[in-house]
Motif scaffolding. Structure first.
Motif, PDB file in Angstrom:
ATOM      1  N   PRO B  41      13.865  10.287 -50.221  1.00 14.44           N
ATOM      2  CA  PRO B  41      12.346   9.695 -49.947  1.00 14.44           C
ATOM      3  C   PRO B  41      11.914   8.701 -50.709  1.00 14.44           C
ATOM      4  CG  PRO B  41      12.536  12.256 -49.832  1.00 14.44           C
ATOM      5  CD  PRO B  41      13.830  11.753 -50.453  1.00 14.44           C
ATOM      6  N   ASP B  42      11.960   8.687 -51.945  1.00 12.48           N
ATOM      7  CA  ASP B  42      11.271   7.726 -53.070  1.00 12.48           C
ATOM      8  C   ASP B  42      11.805   6.487 -52.877  1.00 12.48           C
ATOM      9  OD1 ASP B  42       9.754   9.959 -53.818  1.00 12.48           O
ATOM     10  OD2 ASP B  42      10.904  10.413 -55.596  1.00 12.48           O
ATOM     11  N   ILE B  43      13.349   6.328 -53.160  1.00 13.26           N
ATOM     12  CA  ILE B  43      14.076   5.090 -52.895  1.00 13.26           C
ATOM     13  C   ILE B  43      13.757   4.361 -51.489  1.00 13.26           C
ATOM     14  CG2 ILE B  43      16.341   3.803 -52.946  1.00 13.26           C
ATOM     15  CD1 ILE B  43      15.436   4.611 -55.807  1.00 13.26           C
ATOM     16  N   THR B  44      14.090   5.392 -50.473  1.00 14.46           N
ATOM     17  CA  THR B  44      13.612   4.856 -49.211  1.00 14.46           C
ATOM     18  C   THR B  44      12.462   4.224 -48.967  1.00 14.46           C
ATOM     19  OG1 THR B  44      15.098   6.702 -48.316  1.00 14.46           O
ATOM     20  CG2 THR B  44      13.648   5.543 -46.862  1.00 14.46           C
ATOM     21  N   GLU B  45      11.357   4.852 -49.499  1.00 11.01           N
ATOM     22  CA  GLU B  45       9.986   4.439 -49.514  1.00 11.01           C
ATOM     23  C   GLU B  45       9.851   2.937 -49.871  1.00 11.01           C
ATOM     24  OE1 GLU B  45       6.348   6.566 -50.744  1.00 11.01           O
ATOM     25  OE2 GLU B  45       7.125   7.767 -48.922  1.00 11.01           O
ATOM     26  N   ALA B  46      10.249   2.929 -51.173  1.00  5.84           N
ATOM     27  CA  ALA B  46      10.556   1.717 -52.092  1.00  5.84           C
ATOM     28  C   ALA B  46      10.874   0.518 -51.466  1.00  5.84           C
ATOM     29  CB  ALA B  46      11.073   1.886 -53.203  1.00  5.84           C
ATOM     30  N   LEU B  47      12.209   1.058 -51.028  1.00  2.00           N
ATOM     31  CA  LEU B  47      13.167  -0.189 -49.879  1.00  2.00           C
ATOM     32  C   LEU B  47      12.116  -0.987 -48.986  1.00  2.00           C
ATOM     33  CD1 LEU B  47      16.905   1.180 -50.459  1.00  2.00           C
ATOM     34  CD2 LEU B  47      15.758  -1.051 -51.257  1.00  2.00           C
ATOM     35  N   MET B  48      12.004   0.310 -48.012  1.00  2.00           N
ATOM     36  CA  MET B  48      11.183  -0.060 -46.753  1.00  2.00           C
ATOM     37  C   MET B  48       9.895  -0.999 -47.300  1.00  2.00           C
ATOM     38  SD  MET B  48      12.047   1.422 -44.184  1.00  2.00           S
ATOM     39  CE  MET B  48      10.851   1.677 -43.248  1.00  2.00           C
ATOM     40  N   ASP B  49       9.215  -0.725 -48.428  1.00  3.84           N
ATOM     41  CA  ASP B  49       7.992  -1.431 -48.637  1.00  3.84           C
ATOM     42  C   ASP B  49       8.334  -2.905 -48.855  1.00  3.84           C
ATOM     43  OD1 ASP B  49       6.421   0.402 -48.225  1.00  3.84           O
ATOM     44  OD2 ASP B  49       6.230   1.164 -50.537  1.00  3.84           O
ATOM     45  N   GLN B  50       9.659  -2.903 -49.895  1.00  4.25           N
ATOM     46  CA  GLN B  50      10.250  -4.035 -50.274  1.00  4.25           C
ATOM     47  C   GLN B  50      10.595  -5.041 -49.065  1.00  4.25           C
ATOM     48  OE1 GLN B  50      13.391  -3.506 -53.146  1.00  4.25           O
ATOM     49  NE2 GLN B  50      13.803  -5.819 -53.182  1.00  4.25           N
ATOM     50  N   MET B  51      11.254  -4.158 -48.118  1.00  6.11           N
ATOM     51  CA  MET B  51      11.596  -4.991 -47.071  1.00  6.11           C
ATOM     52  C   MET B  51      10.459  -5.569 -46.216  1.00  6.11           C
ATOM     53  SD  MET B  51      14.774  -5.293 -46.876  1.00  6.11           S
ATOM     54  CE  MET B  51      14.883  -5.182 -48.718  1.00  6.11           C
ATOM     55  N   ARG B  52       9.509  -4.620 -45.903  1.00  6.09           N
ATOM     56  CA  ARG B  52       8.514  -5.127 -45.248  1.00  6.09           C
ATOM     57  C   ARG B  52       7.884  -6.275 -45.865  1.00  6.09           C
ATOM     58  NH1 ARG B  52       6.273  -1.279 -41.279  1.00  6.09           N
ATOM     59  NH2 ARG B  52       7.186   0.724 -41.702  1.00  6.09           N
ATOM     60  N   ALA B  53       7.487  -6.290 -47.025  1.00  4.46           N
ATOM     61  CA  ALA B  53       7.098  -7.422 -47.699  1.00  4.46           C
ATOM     62  C   ALA B  53       7.631  -8.712 -47.553  1.00  4.46           C
ATOM     63  CB  ALA B  53       6.602  -7.076 -49.152  1.00  4.46           C
ATOM     64  N   GLN B  54       9.146  -8.558 -47.824  1.00  2.47           N
ATOM     65  CA  GLN B  54       9.776  -9.857 -47.499  1.00  2.47           C
ATOM     66  C   GLN B  54       9.945 -10.361 -46.203  1.00  2.47           C
ATOM     67  OE1 GLN B  54      13.726  -9.742 -49.121  1.00  2.47           O
ATOM     68  NE2 GLN B  54      13.295  -8.922 -51.168  1.00  2.47           N
ATOM     69  N   VAL B  55       9.859  -9.422 -45.453  1.00  2.00           N
ATOM     70  CA  VAL B  55       9.750 -10.025 -43.987  1.00  2.00           C
ATOM     71  C   VAL B  55       8.612 -10.580 -43.592  1.00  2.00           C
ATOM     72  CG1 VAL B  55       9.640  -9.174 -41.421  1.00  2.00           C
ATOM     73  CG2 VAL B  55      11.397  -8.102 -42.813  1.00  2.00           C
ATOM     74  N   THR B  56       7.554 -10.030 -44.302  1.00  2.00           N
ATOM     75  CA  THR B  56       6.355 -10.906 -43.810  1.00  2.00           C
ATOM     76  C   THR B  56       6.344 -12.104 -44.606  1.00  2.00           C
ATOM     77  OG1 THR B  56       5.433  -8.645 -43.968  1.00  2.00           O
ATOM     78  CG2 THR B  56       3.584 -10.286 -43.946  1.00  2.00           C
ATOM     79  N   LYS B  57       6.791 -12.238 -45.871  1.00  2.00           N
ATOM     80  CA  LYS B  57       6.761 -13.310 -46.548  1.00  2.00           C
ATOM     81  C   LYS B  57       7.605 -14.321 -46.120  1.00  2.00           C
ATOM     82  CE  LYS B  57       7.913 -14.778 -51.412  1.00  2.00           C
ATOM     83  NZ  LYS B  57       8.784 -14.315 -52.415  1.00  2.00           N
ATOM     84  N   TYR B  58       8.798 -14.071 -45.628  1.00  2.00           N
ATOM     85  CA  TYR B  58       9.518 -14.988 -45.014  1.00  2.00           C
ATOM     86  C   TYR B  58       9.415 -15.270 -43.333  1.00  2.00           C
ATOM     87  CZ  TYR B  58      11.819 -14.807 -49.520  1.00  2.00           C
ATOM     88  OH  TYR B  58      11.878 -15.060 -50.757  1.00  2.00           O
ATOM     89  N   SER B  59       8.368 -14.379 -42.933  1.00  2.00           N
ATOM     90  CA  SER B  59       8.362 -14.284 -41.238  1.00  2.00           C
ATOM     91  C   SER B  59       9.594 -14.191 -40.700  1.00  2.00           C
ATOM     92  CB  SER B  59       7.620 -15.626 -40.813  1.00  2.00           C
ATOM     93  OG  SER B  59       6.612 -16.238 -41.538  1.00  2.00           O
ATOM     94  N   ALA B  60      10.501 -13.401 -41.176  1.00  2.00           N
ATOM     95  CA  ALA B  60      11.863 -13.297 -40.523  1.00  2.00           C
ATOM     96  C   ALA B  60      11.579 -12.388 -39.468  1.00  2.00           C
ATOM     97  CB  ALA B  60      12.473 -12.484 -41.681  1.00  2.00           C
ATOM     98  N   THR B  61      12.534 -12.581 -38.369  1.00  2.00           N
ATOM     99  CA  THR B  61      12.245 -11.960 -37.131  1.00  2.00           C
ATOM    100  C   THR B  61      13.613 -11.407 -36.594  1.00  2.00           C
ATOM    101  OG1 THR B  61      12.374 -14.027 -35.937  1.00  2.00           O
ATOM    102  CG2 THR B  61      10.385 -13.162 -36.200  1.00  2.00           C
ATOM    103  N   ASP B  62      14.825 -11.868 -37.134  1.00  2.00           N
ATOM    104  CA  ASP B  62      16.127 -11.622 -36.832  1.00  2.00           C
ATOM    105  C   ASP B  62      16.631 -10.387 -37.551  1.00  2.00           C
ATOM    106  OD1 ASP B  62      18.605 -11.354 -36.169  1.00  2.00           O
ATOM    107  OD2 ASP B  62      19.032 -13.530 -36.707  1.00  2.00           O
ATOM    108  N   PRO B  63      16.946  -9.208 -37.124  1.00  2.00           N
ATOM    109  CA  PRO B  63      17.709  -8.189 -37.798  1.00  2.00           C
ATOM    110  C   PRO B  63      18.610  -8.353 -38.641  1.00  2.00           C
ATOM    111  CG  PRO B  63      16.984  -7.643 -35.461  1.00  2.00           C
ATOM    112  CD  PRO B  63      16.966  -9.112 -35.613  1.00  2.00           C
TER     113      PRO B  63
END
Lengths: 531, 291
Positions: B41-63
């Motif tokens: 759960p811990d690492i998953t949460e951290a990775l999720m947050d990181q991914m969300r931040a990066q997706v927002t930052k680069y406005s990525a839309t492609d999976p």
């Protein structure tokens, strides 16, 4: 560690929050369910099972059921408990024996799950019930697995069939087939087949296991799974189910701090019951698995039933009556103390016993610090005394004490501490035996969750008054090993680990057979809202 | 299930990648995939947050981009520590520890072969005097690897004594690498953990310990963390060995172990053959996870 504490401590933490509130709001329930979800994931329960589990909890908790209840928090505990029991397989099942012997039991599982050790434990367990098991070495893969099984069989005192040397030589299917014939010839009524560990993805080895199954037509195929397994447990279990179609599950290495979350999900995914739990490295560390008890263990309500059963097995009724008599008539001697202590040790590890008690999670740190060897040391001191000294501790003057200290390899201070402790304990026992209540601060009369832990810690704190660090340490140590003696004063089974000496006091006090046990169980059930 | 191809995160992520854009269900799938890979759960949460931040930052839309970012993030996290085995002392003493049934003895057999192939002289010490036939098992591996073995002089001998004798033997014979097998022990048994500390102390009387390798089973779940912390405390673990990677489990929990304890994964075992041992390469490991 709070961040990845076990399921038990996580849920306890969750319920602590619940218990402080009078009424449950949907927000509370959501929070609780989130905690439970996280706790379950931390305990390696498979994601699918977690989803189903938390879904059921939320639904039931949000329903009228909770709001109507007198104490909503208790109700949630009950729901969680019930759902856990449901996951764990509901009703327990016993090993099924063939109508016409021999009963064939085949073991299968991943490498390192503990199959060979389990084969020995199972054989010993069955031999205790007057069966004549035969161990069959079909693990011809792993280097010297055959030798290991032979040693295990010797230790368990059972026969072994190992015609092939192993280490890659020989055909396990042939061995399995031949073993049945051998068993019939030699009149073994149970055949336990140890197979090589194999991965769920290894089609070739899975085929071999399936061939062994076909060749021997076993009455039980037991899938041995490590309690520490992660999310992969379900995938592996399903692979084995497809490969050998196991009939039951055995949970191994349950003595670690893993709660076996994934193994529990195996049951819900494969619909096969867990028959046994393996709880240590000795051949006796093996017990039938009780789903309901495991659930309460997860809920930190203690595995009281298992504990009592173990205690009764090791504890001699007559001996108890004798001891009780001695308490009452003031003839309790160090000799009796010694024999009690030895009896207590027969029950197995004190630590293990204590960890099964309710509230034990809270005193985990103390448990870790408790040194089993203290008992051995105390034994050494008493054994260094003459019979006369054991019977009349008043004989012990300075020079005698010095001799005893030398004889047992301890210091005089420690001998003194033991004698003092014994005298106090004997006095206290006498009070209890006569029906009085001993004065021990911090020991609530109410048995059940939480109290056991506090009660045991309190006298420990009280003991270390000495300004001399060495003396203080000795006294503390003495108190730690003296714990069994204070057992009966908590009002019976409230402190179940003291049963070795405790039942004696209880028997004398009330004349009935361990009545607090039933009392406590009902208290426990009431707490769960079942009563 | 019983597919021949090992399970990988990529399989679980396939559904995710099939989508055209990143939406809420993408995140749910991602979380699920990470949890199933035993990241915890811990690492998953951290990775999720990181991914969300990066997706927002680069406005990525492609999976597909998300997938790439995830792989990079994992690689970066895994590569944070030095994964080389340090065997420069002479003799270089390697102590192998772990809970029961993770594959310590097998790993030693492979490691001995690995080092022997590199032209170094090796001796293994059978300090697992507890489990039935463990010494014989190690002896078989030693024979296969073509290395020397020091056996206990009697049954149930103190493991520290065996360890001591092995190092003594190595010094007397000028052997370069010493690998010592220990009995499997659950991290909760404090008496047994103390025994490990003793083995360490006794060895250090003669030679410094080059590596203490903790063997972890890839099928282990979050309990791997508790194992690593306990063994770090009592045995001073310097490296991890991840075994049974040829199964369906991928051992995502090692990332959590590595981050929590700072101990790098140094070796990976992926089969029962004597050659099935490899050095840990973050790039390959991440690739195997993500596909």
């Amino acid at each position: 560690m709070a961040t990845f504490g076990n399921l038990s401590s996580r849920l306890t933490e969750t319920f602590k929050n619940l218990r402080t509130k009078g009424k449950l709001s949907p927000a509370d329930i959501d929070g609780t369910v989130r905690e439970i979800r996280r706790a379950l994931l931390d305990a390696d329960v498979s994601l699918n099972v977690v989803k189903a589990f938390t879904g059921a909890i939320r639904e039931r908790a949000l329903g009228d059921e909770v709001n109507r209840a007198l104490n909503p928090a208790q109700q949630v505990v009950q729901i969680v408990n019930e759902e856990l029991v449901a996951i764990l397989g509901g009703d327990q099942r016993r090993l099924q024996f063939a109508k016409k012997p021999p009963t064939v039991i085949m073991l299968a599982g991943l490498q390192g799950a503990g199959k060979t050790t389990l084969a020995g434990k199972l054989a010993k367990y069955l031999a205790k019930d007057k069966h004549t098991p035969l161990l069959v070495a079909c693990d011809l893969q792993r280097p010297n697995a055959v030798t290991q099984l032979e040693v295990v069989a010797k230790n368990a005192g059972v026969a072994v069939f190992s015609p092939e040397p192993g280490n890659g030589v020989g055909d396990p299917v042939k061995v399995a087939k031949a073993s049945i014939k051998y068993a019939i010839d030699k009149q073994h009524d149970i055949v336990i087949i140890d197979t090589a560990g194999r991965l769920g993805v290894d089609a070739e080895l899975m085929k071999q296991a399936s061939d062994i199954r076909k060749a021997t037509n076993p009455d039980e195929v037991l899938f041995v799974i490590d309690a520490m397994t992660g999310q992969d447990a379900v995938a592996t279990a399903l692979a084995f189910q497809e490969g050998v179609d196991f009939t039951g599950v055995v949970l191994s290495k349950l003595d670690g701090d893993a709660r076996g979350g994934a193994a529990l999900s195996v049951v819900s995914e494969t619909k096969r019951p867990i028959l046994f739990a393996s709880t240590g490295e000795n051949l006796d560390d093996f017990e039938p698995f009780y789903p309901d008890r495991m659930a309460s263990r997860i809920l930190d309500l203690g595995d009281i039933l298992t504990l009592i059963e173990q205690a009764q097995e090791a504890f001699d009724e007559d001996e108890a009556a004798k001891v009780a008599q001695k308490f009452a008539t003031d003839t309790f001697t160090l000799e009796d103390f010694l024999s009690q202590m030895q009896q207590l040790r027969n029950m197995g590890s004190i630590k293990k016993m204590m960890s099964m008690l309710p509230g034990a999670g809270a005193m985990k740190a103390q448990l870790d610090n408790f040194d089993e060897r203290e008992i051995v040391r105390t034994e050494a001191i008493i054994q260094s005394m003459t019979i006369a000294e054991r019977r009349t501790p008043k004989l012990l003057n300075g020079s005698r004490r010095l001799r005893i200290a030398k004889g047992s390899g301890m210091s005089v201070t420690e001998v003194n501490a033991l004698v003092n402790r014994f005298e106090q304990a004997a006095k206290m026992m006498k009070t209890v035996a006569k029906g009085g209540v001993p004065q021990i601060p911090g020991m609530g009369p109410i048995p059940g969750a939480g109290y056991g832990g506090k009660g045991k810690i309190a006298p420990k704190k009280k003991g270390s008054k000495s300004g001399n660090p060495a003396k203080r340490a000795a006294e503390n140590a003495a108190l730690a090993s003296g714990v069994p003696l204070t057992g009966p004063s908590t009002g019976g089974a409230g402190s179940g680990f003291g049963l070795g000496s405790g039942a004696g006091g209880a028997t004398a006090a009330t004349g009935a057979k361990a009545p607090p046990t039933a009392e406590e169980l009902s208290a426990l059930q009431k707490m769960l809202g079942r009563g | 299930m019983a597919e021949r191809t090992p399970w990988s995160l990529s399989g679980a992520l396939r559904g995710l990648r099939a989508r055209k854009t990143i939406d809420e269900s993408t995140w749910e799938d991602l979380e699920e995939a990470l949890l199933i890979a035993d990241f915890g759960p811990d690492i998953t949460e951290a990775l999720m947050d990181q991914m969300r931040a990066q997706v927002t930052k680069y406005s990525a839309t492609d999976p597909e981009d998300l997938n790439r970012m995830l792989r990079e993030a994992l690689e970066e996290r895994l590569a944070k520590y030095d994964t080389t085995l340090k065997l420069s002392d002479r003799p270089a003493v390697v102590l192998v520890v772990g809970v029961n049934g993770v594959g310590k003895t097998t790993t030693i057999g492979k490691l001995a072969k690995f080092v022997a192939t590199a032209g170094r002289s090796v001796v293994v010490g059978a300090a697992d005097t507890f489990r039935a036939a463990a010494v014989d098992q190690l002896a078989t591996w030693a024979e296969r690897a073509g290395v020397d073995i020091v056996r206990p002089q009697m049954e149930g001998q103190d493991p520290s004594a065996v360890a001591y004798q092995t190092v003594e033997w190595a010094i007397a014979h000028g052997t370069e690498i010493v690998i010592i097998d220990t009995a499997g022990r659950l991290q909760t048994k404090s008496g047994l953990m103390d025994e490990l500390s003793k083995i360490r102390r006794v060895i250090e009387k003669q030679a410094p310990i080059a590596e203490v390798l903790l063997v972890l089973d890839a099928t282990t779940g979050q309990n791997g963390l508790a194992q690593a912390e306990a063994f770090l405390e009592h045995a001073g673990v310097t490296g991890l060995v991840l075994t049974k990677l040829d199964g369906s489990a991928k051992g995502g929990f090692v990332l959590a172990v590595q981050e929590r304890t700072g101990i790098p994964v140094k070796l990976v075992g992926n089969g029962e053959g004597i050659g099935d041992l490899a050095g840990f390469t973050p790039h390959a490991f991440a690739a195997a996870l993500i596909g």
